[in-house]
Write an enzyme that holds these catalytic residues in place. Structure first.
Site, PDB file in Angstrom:
ATOM      1  N   ALA A 161       4.769   5.725   6.628  1.00 63.35           N
ATOM      2  CA  ALA A 161       5.125   4.985   7.849  1.00 63.35           C
ATOM      3  C   ALA A 161       6.611   5.170   8.156  1.00 63.35           C
ATOM      4  O   ALA A 161       6.995   5.444   9.304  1.00 63.35           O
ATOM      5  CB  ALA A 161       4.781   3.505   7.685  1.00 63.35           C
ATOM      6  N   SER A 208       0.819  -1.212   0.000  1.00 57.29           N
ATOM      7  CA  SER A 208       0.000   0.000   0.000  1.00 57.29           C
ATOM      8  C   SER A 208       0.852   1.260   0.000  1.00 57.29           C
ATOM      9  O   SER A 208       2.050   1.235   0.318  1.00 57.29           O
ATOM     10  CB  SER A 208      -0.953   0.022   1.199  1.00 57.29           C
ATOM     11  OG  SER A 208      -0.393   0.701   2.297  1.00 57.29           O
ATOM     12  N   VAL A 209       0.197   2.366  -0.326  1.00 58.68           N
ATOM     13  CA  VAL A 209       0.840   3.680  -0.347  1.00 58.68           C
ATOM     14  C   VAL A 209       1.311   4.085   1.043  1.00 58.68           C
ATOM     15  O   VAL A 209       2.215   4.918   1.195  1.00 58.68           O
ATOM     16  CB  VAL A 209      -0.147   4.735  -0.907  1.00 58.68           C
ATOM     17  CG1 VAL A 209      -1.303   4.966   0.069  1.00 58.68           C
ATOM     18  CG2 VAL A 209       0.542   6.050  -1.241  1.00 58.68           C
ATOM     19  N   LYS A 210       0.731   3.493   2.086  1.00 55.85           N
ATOM     20  CA  LYS A 210       1.022   3.893   3.462  1.00 55.85           C
ATOM     21  C   LYS A 210       2.439   3.536   3.908  1.00 55.85           C
ATOM     22  O   LYS A 210       2.925   4.057   4.916  1.00 55.85           O
ATOM     23  CB  LYS A 210       0.009   3.256   4.414  1.00 55.85           C
ATOM     24  CG  LYS A 210      -1.439   3.645   4.156  1.00 55.85           C
ATOM     25  CD  LYS A 210      -1.711   5.106   4.457  1.00 55.85           C
ATOM     26  CE  LYS A 210      -3.198   5.411   4.413  1.00 55.85           C
ATOM     27  NZ  LYS A 210      -3.486   6.811   4.790  1.00 55.85           N
ATOM     28  N   ASP A 211       3.102   2.648   3.168  1.00 55.59           N
ATOM     29  CA  ASP A 211       4.483   2.319   3.515  1.00 55.59           C
ATOM     30  C   ASP A 211       5.359   3.570   3.519  1.00 55.59           C
ATOM     31  O   ASP A 211       6.259   3.718   4.347  1.00 55.59           O
ATOM     32  CB  ASP A 211       5.078   1.317   2.516  1.00 55.59           C
ATOM     33  CG  ASP A 211       4.479  -0.069   2.631  1.00 55.59           C
ATOM     34  OD1 ASP A 211       3.604  -0.260   3.503  1.00 55.59           O
ATOM     35  OD2 ASP A 211       4.878  -0.951   1.860  1.00 55.59           O
TER      36      ASP A 211
END
Length: 453
Positions: A48, A42-45
């Site tokens: 994070a 996901s883009v959230k990596d």
């Protein structure tokens, strides 16, 4: 040799893929930034890593500490990867509307998962916002990430995602379309792109039950706009600091059904297996089609992987239960096809009312046909039985024939659903379907309602 020192070094530089069939009615070049190629899918990596590194740098996160965050699942996965590599513990607080796959994946990468109810106010002590803050206060040597108001979130996309898109399109991008949740992606990418070319339009995809669209258009935070919705990853009942409304040119809202349906369409028509917010983005893109011209280059961002939704949007039963499955329900046989093999429960004229009541309880049904040696001769309904009981407390020991109503109408398997519906009335709550060979099945009002799309 060409290798990465750890999994975090593989984050970013995700591909830009031309969309074809699913955007055929859009008169522009549409490219998808497919963020599932990140190691956490996901883009959230991206954010994070940025949030953790910034917290390490200023001392908010100390060696051996515990990271605590409220997440819809994807941020938790990104945080988990960083925690593993850097040696931190992780507690993820997640709402119960998120898919089981997301919860299982978080546990698989070592996170402790705390599940909270969805249908509560953000200030409710049970909400995942409140629980996250409380755990951070109670846990020694912990750091509460707060992706909503942590500006390292949008900064990650300003430093990484925006420049990647600009480079990959050779600066020809004219529109950026993305789902808005914490606001980090749209604000970070939007800020970078508008600095390169102020004429680039930034569109946010919102969902019904979220406050973003109305707030952007009127400046009013309308609590009447807030209600429970199914779509995951976009929309909010708060205004995160990461959402910079001044960078956003407009919002369009997408229904839960359209988001789910288009999530499946992306896989079937483009061969790209992505998640729920991607479906919302594509439907939103189609709703905005009059804004695009032939020479435009439109980039839409696909947040996460479809693997996190196999029990939901990619499950026929889940879709059917919510009326999201696009099926042609046209005949009686279509209504009953999923339970046609179930035995028809009946009661005989000489049996007692108590027998009918017991059958209703056992099989959780409200209507039962009454039969004798000649066939169907009547029917009993829970409402009628209740009325009879009120009038006569001894009715339970009376034979069914004394309280039964008229027999249910009987139709053939091929009877149009419109004709079946007309047979329901105040006096009649069910219809029987003739399966042939002396067998029958029952259609109730509940079945008809469940077939309505």
């Amino acid at each position: 040799m060409d290798f990465s020192n750890n999994i975090l070094e593989t984050i970013g530089n995700t591909p830009l893929v031309k969309l074809n069939k699913i955007v055929a009615e859009i008169d522009a070049l549409v490219l998808a930034k497919v963020e599932t190629f990140n190691p956490g899918n996901s883009v959230k990596d991206r954010m994070a890593v940025k949030m953790i590194e910034d917290a390490e740098a200023d001392g908010r996160l100390k060696p051996g500490g515990t990271i605590i965050e409220g997440t819809s699942g994807n941020t938790g996965m990104g945080l988990a990867l960083v925690a593993i590599v850097k040696g931190y513990k992780l507690i993820c607080v997640i709402s119960d509307k998120q898919s089981k796959e997301k919860m299982d994946i978080l546990r698989a990468v070592g996170a402790k998962v705390v599940v909270c109810p969805t249908d509560v106010e953000p200030t409710d002590p049970r909400s995942y916002y409140s629980v996250s803050k409380r755990l951070a206060e109670e846990t020694p040597n912990s750091w509460y990430v707060n992706q909503y108001d942590n500006m390292s979130n949008s900064l990650a996309h300003y430093e990484q995602t925006g420049p990647e898109i600009w480079k990959q399109t050779d600066g020809k991008i004219t529109h950026f379309v993305v789902g808005v949740g914490t606001g980090g992606t749209i604000s970070g990418v939007g800020k970078y792109l508008k600095e390169q070319n102020p004429n680039i339009k930034i569109w946010g995809i919102d969902t019904y039950g979220s406050v973003f669209k109305k707030y952007h258009e009127t400046g009013i935070f309308d609590e009447n706009e807030i209600y429970s919705y199914i779509t995951e990853g976009i929309g909010e009942d708060i205004l995160p600091k990461n959402v910079d409304f001044s960078l956003i040119d407009g919002f369009t809202k997408v229904t839960d059904k359209d988001a789910a349906v288009y999530t499946r369409k992306i896989a079937l028509e483009e061969g790209i297996f992505v998640g729920n917010s991607a479906g919302a983005c594509i439907k939103g893109l189609l709703q905005l089609k009059e804004h695009f011209k032939p020479d435009d280059v439109v980039v839409v961002l696909f947040h996460d992987s479809g693997s996190r939704y196999v029990g939901k949007m990619f499950n026929d039963d889940w879709m059917r239960e919510r009326g999201f499955l696009e099926e042609n329900i046209t005949k009686a046989e279509d209504v009953i096809k999923d339970h046609i093999d179930k035995e028809l429960i009946v009661v005989r004229t000489e049996e007692l009312v108590s027998h009918a009541i017991e059958r209703m309880r056992k099989y959780k049904i409200s209507q039962i046909p009454v039969v004798d040696i000649n066939g169907f001769v009547g029917s009993v309904d829970e409402t009628d039985l209740f009325r009879s009981y009120v009038e006569d407390k001894n009715v339970a020991e009376k034979p069914i024939k004394e309280v039964m109503g008229k027999p249910f109408p009987i139709v053939k398997l091929g009877t149009p659903i419109e004709e079946v519906s007309k047979l329901f009335s105040k006096e009649n709550d069910a219809v029987l379907v003739d399966l042939g060979n002396g067998h029958h099945h029952i259609i109730t009002k509940y079945d008809i309602i469940g077939a309505i799309k």
